[in-house]
Design a protein around this motif. Structure first.
Motif, mmCIF file in Angstrom:
data_model
loop_
_atom_site.group_PDB
_atom_site.id
_atom_site.type_symbol
_atom_site.label_atom_id
_atom_site.label_comp_id
_atom_site.label_asym_id
_atom_site.label_seq_id
_atom_site.Cartn_x
_atom_site.Cartn_y
_atom_site.Cartn_z
ATOM 1 N N ASP A 255 -1.359 0.494 9.287
ATOM 2 C CA ASP A 255 -0.937 0.468 10.703
ATOM 3 C C ASP A 255 0.614 0.060 10.204
ATOM 4 O O ASP A 255 -0.256 -1.410 9.528
ATOM 5 C CB ASP A 255 -1.452 0.379 11.460
ATOM 6 N N PRO A 256 1.762 0.385 9.489
ATOM 7 C CA PRO A 256 2.720 -0.327 8.834
ATOM 8 C C PRO A 256 3.170 -1.996 9.591
ATOM 9 O O PRO A 256 3.123 -3.023 9.346
ATOM 10 C CB PRO A 256 3.602 0.669 8.932
ATOM 11 N N GLY A 257 2.950 -1.677 11.041
ATOM 12 C CA GLY A 257 2.658 -2.833 12.111
ATOM 13 C C GLY A 257 1.882 -3.872 12.211
ATOM 14 O O GLY A 257 2.387 -4.940 13.181
ATOM 15 N N ARG A 258 0.650 -3.211 11.868
ATOM 16 C CA ARG A 258 -0.119 -4.328 11.754
ATOM 17 C C ARG A 258 -1.547 -4.560 10.388
ATOM 18 O O ARG A 258 -2.544 -3.590 10.742
ATOM 19 C CB ARG A 258 -0.867 -4.342 12.962
ATOM 20 N N PRO A 259 0.280 -4.222 9.458
ATOM 21 C CA PRO A 259 -1.044 -4.345 8.947
ATOM 22 C C PRO A 259 -2.671 -5.017 8.004
ATOM 23 O O PRO A 259 -2.562 -6.228 8.405
ATOM 24 C CB PRO A 259 -0.740 -4.475 7.078
ATOM 25 N N PRO A 260 -3.638 -4.364 7.656
ATOM 26 C CA PRO A 260 -4.849 -5.571 6.917
ATOM 27 C C PRO A 260 -5.220 -6.397 6.746
ATOM 28 O O PRO A 260 -4.214 -7.378 5.605
ATOM 29 C CB PRO A 260 -6.162 -4.255 6.639
ATOM 30 N N ASP A 261 -5.410 -7.521 7.122
ATOM 31 C CA ASP A 261 -5.604 -8.778 6.257
ATOM 32 C C ASP A 261 -5.823 -8.590 4.802
ATOM 33 O O ASP A 261 -7.127 -7.293 4.481
ATOM 34 C CB ASP A 261 -6.608 -9.767 6.468
ATOM 35 N N ASP A 262 -5.733 -9.369 3.757
ATOM 36 C CA ASP A 262 -5.986 -9.135 2.226
ATOM 37 C C ASP A 262 -7.350 -9.307 2.081
ATOM 38 O O ASP A 262 -8.145 -9.894 3.201
ATOM 39 C CB ASP A 262 -5.454 -10.051 1.556
ATOM 40 N N LEU A 263 -8.480 -8.443 1.328
ATOM 41 C CA LEU A 263 -9.421 -8.662 0.673
ATOM 42 C C LEU A 263 -10.016 -9.429 0.189
ATOM 43 O O LEU A 263 -9.199 -10.133 -0.802
ATOM 44 C CB LEU A 263 -9.598 -6.517 0.619
ATOM 45 N N ASP A 311 6.355 3.093 4.862
ATOM 46 C CA ASP A 311 5.100 3.005 4.949
ATOM 47 C C ASP A 311 4.777 3.591 4.479
ATOM 48 O O ASP A 311 3.767 2.760 4.056
ATOM 49 C CB ASP A 311 5.596 3.759 6.201
ATOM 50 N N ALA A 312 4.343 4.837 3.217
ATOM 51 C CA ALA A 312 3.447 5.531 2.898
ATOM 52 C C ALA A 312 3.744 4.043 1.247
ATOM 53 O O ALA A 312 2.777 3.482 0.974
ATOM 54 C CB ALA A 312 3.984 6.790 1.927
ATOM 55 N N ARG A 313 4.588 3.731 1.191
ATOM 56 C CA ARG A 313 4.927 2.195 0.020
ATOM 57 C C ARG A 313 4.298 1.422 -0.140
ATOM 58 O O ARG A 313 4.007 0.202 -0.845
ATOM 59 C CB ARG A 313 6.371 2.769 -0.466
ATOM 60 N N ALA A 314 4.668 1.203 1.590
ATOM 61 C CA ALA A 314 3.811 0.057 2.090
ATOM 62 C C ALA A 314 2.597 0.348 1.753
ATOM 63 O O ALA A 314 1.901 -1.378 1.265
ATOM 64 C CB ALA A 314 4.334 -0.048 3.344
ATOM 65 N N ALA A 315 1.897 0.762 1.940
ATOM 66 C CA ALA A 315 0.500 0.910 1.986
ATOM 67 C C ALA A 315 -0.017 1.074 0.492
ATOM 68 O O ALA A 315 -1.098 -0.144 0.373
ATOM 69 C CB ALA A 315 0.312 2.225 2.370
ATOM 70 N N VAL A 316 0.548 1.710 -0.883
ATOM 71 C CA VAL A 316 0.029 2.039 -1.897
ATOM 72 C C VAL A 316 0.526 0.530 -2.400
ATOM 73 O O VAL A 316 -0.112 -0.376 -3.565
ATOM 74 C CB VAL A 316 0.920 2.475 -2.348
ATOM 75 N N ASP A 317 1.523 -0.420 -2.068
ATOM 76 C CA ASP A 317 1.092 -1.848 -2.528
ATOM 77 C C ASP A 317 0.427 -2.651 -1.904
ATOM 78 O O ASP A 317 0.189 -3.193 -2.548
ATOM 79 C CB ASP A 317 3.321 -2.802 -1.982
ATOM 80 N N TRP A 318 0.146 -2.733 -0.710
ATOM 81 C CA TRP A 318 -0.685 -3.541 -0.204
ATOM 82 C C TRP A 318 -2.122 -3.400 -0.743
ATOM 83 O O TRP A 318 -3.211 -3.972 -1.366
ATOM 84 C CB TRP A 318 -1.879 -2.695 1.782
ATOM 85 N N ALA A 319 -2.985 -1.702 -1.212
ATOM 86 C CA ALA A 319 -4.063 -1.411 -2.246
ATOM 87 C C ALA A 319 -3.812 -2.048 -3.317
ATOM 88 O O ALA A 319 -5.371 -2.250 -3.812
ATOM 89 C CB ALA A 319 -3.839 0.125 -1.879
ATOM 90 N N ASN A 322 -4.661 -5.700 -3.179
ATOM 91 C CA ASN A 322 -5.666 -5.701 -3.177
ATOM 92 C C ASN A 322 -7.093 -5.339 -3.718
ATOM 93 O O ASN A 322 -8.231 -4.974 -4.257
ATOM 94 C CB ASN A 322 -6.030 -5.901 -1.653
ATOM 95 N N GLN A 323 -6.365 -4.076 -4.968
ATOM 96 C CA GLN A 323 -7.012 -3.266 -5.818
ATOM 97 C C GLN A 323 -8.482 -2.410 -5.054
ATOM 98 O O GLN A 323 -9.870 -2.811 -5.133
ATOM 99 C CB GLN A 323 -8.259 -4.600 -6.557
ATOM 100 N N VAL A 324 -8.091 -1.625 -4.085
ATOM 101 C CA VAL A 324 -8.761 -0.739 -3.835
ATOM 102 C C VAL A 324 -7.760 0.611 -3.832
ATOM 103 O O VAL A 324 -6.467 0.419 -3.723
ATOM 104 C CB VAL A 324 -9.339 -1.540 -2.129
ATOM 105 N N GLN A 325 -8.881 1.576 -3.193
ATOM 106 C CA GLN A 325 -7.873 3.047 -3.438
ATOM 107 C C GLN A 325 -6.782 3.142 -1.599
ATOM 108 O O GLN A 325 -6.739 2.609 -0.902
ATOM 109 C CB GLN A 325 -8.734 4.324 -3.586
ATOM 110 N N VAL A 326 -5.830 4.022 -2.280
ATOM 111 C CA VAL A 326 -5.379 5.030 -0.843
ATOM 112 C C VAL A 326 -5.319 6.421 -0.977
ATOM 113 O O VAL A 326 -5.525 7.397 -1.776
ATOM 114 C CB VAL A 326 -3.750 4.871 -1.172
ATOM 115 N N ALA A 327 -5.867 6.977 0.533
ATOM 116 C CA ALA A 327 -6.755 7.910 0.165
ATOM 117 C C ALA A 327 -5.551 8.798 0.585
ATOM 118 O O ALA A 327 -5.424 8.731 2.910
ATOM 119 C CB ALA A 327 -7.790 7.729 0.954
#
Length: 527
Positions: A255-263, A311-319, A322-327
């Motif tokens: 959710d680009p408006g509410r990204p998860p907290d870092d892991l 938003d897709a790029r923001a998700a990849v940047d977050w992943a 945080n060293q996790v995948q993007v599905a």
């Protein structure tokens, strides 16, 4: 030290489609030796009587959180419900029928492609179940739902209500909402009104899925929309403490408006962990919202592109951070191509597994396979045969002849993409037993639908190949730990079958059953 020796079995190790053994040892919960029965001399052993043994099975794209949340929903899936009249009759069996005006009647799994009426249910139809209580039933694909007039009123959806971004409130000829909610944001506009469950209730419901998974031989799952729960990691870990034994890797919907907290490291490790983000690039084939290059038959529509590049790029940047995948949910060929265009030349950030998973991957040409495998980015694929098997009627109507030729090309993917898995997507499929692995294996091997129709026999694979996509090959797609292979150093998790899946007739593969499931050297299920 606790050691158990098992002999006299036909053991598919999952290391390779041709790799079989006949004996193995488990020491302190892990396989410590795998070999031939003839090598065993005078030791006390468990004699498996020649039965077939597989590694514990992995379902890397499923939805336990949705199954838990839908515990109170009546099952409206085929093959039990195949008409509009049967759907309404099934909804009338809901325990809330006749209750107060705030008591919801909930169903799951309708598939109008099977109905002789030849159309989707509408609010008018569901009004026949109740005019005073809200009614909602989700379509089998999970991307669409339909609700009655009372639910529309409660949600404030009127002729003047604009469509959500990437979704639609379908309308009648007069422009009035007809109750059909197409794509996730439209469904959420009504689902948000459903009574919220507490964390303890949800943990209990998740724990209650334990026997379902173990009876199917499933020892590891990936929940691809775990964030339908308010606190998914805590809830799943509470469920494990209450008895949910399969390993669970969770993917949080972006959710680009509410990204998860870092892991933290603790979030990413252990038998219940966060494995990545889930991103929707398009919709579904059965409701014509998958994003495709060529328009749907008899239409000028190309489906729905559901996320912006930003938003897709923001998700990849977050992943990446945080060293996790993007599905990435990507069914249509244009959706898949767009993912490769956006990220194909980016640097992967994970070692030992794909940084980006492509979920579903319906239309995959030979050229697209080449682009995926030659990209700088590391891609993996979780795909299906259960969709073509169970939803043949929808796919036949929605695919052109050329598209059908490259729909779920499992053989081509098997030989082209190493990190590859078959998965159930349960309960977002039109089959009440969708997470029975042997239904998917049968469909992969025979390439025939539930009604016997040809679903691309040129793309058929062998039984060992299909099983490897639920075991040794599947483990490369997702971080589930040391499972999926019978080899020294891996968890001592395996299943014993009631018959030899490698020799039964292809049409009988779906009749194979799990007799025993073992996790880390302990028997946890017996049929």
């Amino acid at each position: 030290m606790v050691s158990h020796l098992f002999v006299n079995a036909k053991v598919f190790t999952g290391r390779d489609e041709t790799d079989f053994a006949s004996a193995f040892r488990i020491t302190d919960g892990s396989f410590s030796w795998v070999g031939d029965h003839s090598e065993v001399r005078g030791e006390q052993a468990v004699d498996l009587g020649g039965r077939t043994v597989l590694p514990g099975l992995l379902d890397v794209h499923t939805h336990p959180a949705a199954l838990a949340a839908l515990t109170d929903a009546v099952d409206c899936l085929p093959p039990q419900v195949v008409s509009l009249a049967q759907l309404l009759d099934r909804l009338r069996t809901h325990r809330n029928l006749g209750g107060g005006a705030d008591q919801w009647i909930i169903g799951r799994g309708y598939d109008e492609a099977r109905y002789p009426e030849g159309r989707s249910p509408t609010a008018h139809d569901l009004d026949q179940v109740s005019l005073t209580q809200p009614v909602i039933v989700k379509r089998c694909d999970g991307h669409t739902a339909v609700c009655n007039t009372r639910a529309l009123e409660l949600a404030g959806i009127t002729s003047a209500t604009p469509d959500p971004v990437g979704a639609r409130f379908e309308r009648d000829e007069q422009g009035r909402p007809n109750g059909i909610l197409t794509e996730l944001e439209a469904v959420r506009a009504v689902e948000r009104l459903l009574p919220a469950l507490g964390g303890d209730d949800l943990a209990d419901r998740l724990a209650g899925l334990d026997e379902r998974f173990l009876s199917r031989g499933i020892v590891g799952v990936c929940d691809l929309r775990a964030s339908t729960l308010p606190d998914p990691l805590a809830t799943f870990r509470a469920a494990r403490a209450r008895g949910l034994r399969p390993r669970c890797t969770l993917y949080l919907e972006w959710d680009p408006g509410r990204p998860p907290d870092d892991l933290s490291d603790e979030d990413r490790l252990g038998p219940v962990r966060i494995g990545g983000l889930k991103l929707f690039m398009d919709g579904a084939y059965s409701n014509r919202t998958a994003w495709v290059n060529d328009p749907y038959p008899d239409s000028c529509e190309h489906g729905i592109h559901t996320v912006s590049d930003e938003d897709a790029r923001a998700a990849v940047d977050w992943a990446r951070r945080n060293q996790v995948q993007v599905a990435v949910h990507a069914m249509g060929d244009q959706a898949l191509e767009h993912v490769v265009e956006l990220f194909g030349e980016a640097e992967p950030w994970l070692a030992g597994r794909p940084s980006i998973r492509l979920e579903h991957a319906t239309l995959v040409s030979a050229g697209l396979i080449e682009r995926i495998t030659s990209a700088r980015m590391s891609f993996g694929i979780a795909t299906h045969t259960i969709f073509l098997y169970a939803e043949h009627d929808s796919y036949r109507a929605n695919l052109s002849a050329e598209q059908a030729r490259v729909a779920y090309p499992i053989r081509s993917l098997y030989h082209g993409v190493r990190p590859l898995a078959l998965a159930s997507d349960c309960p977002a499929t039109a089959w009440s037993d969708a997470d029975n692995v042997f239904v998917s294996v049968k469909a992969a091997v025979a390439r025939r639908a539930y009604n016997g129709a040809d679903i691309g026999q040129a793309e058929a694979i062998t039984v060992p190949q299909a099983l490897s996509l639920y075991t040794g090959r599947a483990r490369h797609v997702a971080p589930l730990g040391q499972v999926g292979v019978i080899a020294p150093g891996y968890d001592g998790s395996f299943v014993v079958l009631d018959r030899d899946v490698f020799t039964v007739a292809h049409e009988d593969i779906d009749q194979v059953r799990i007799d025993q499931t073992w996790i880390e050297g302990a028997q946890v299920y017996a049929r």
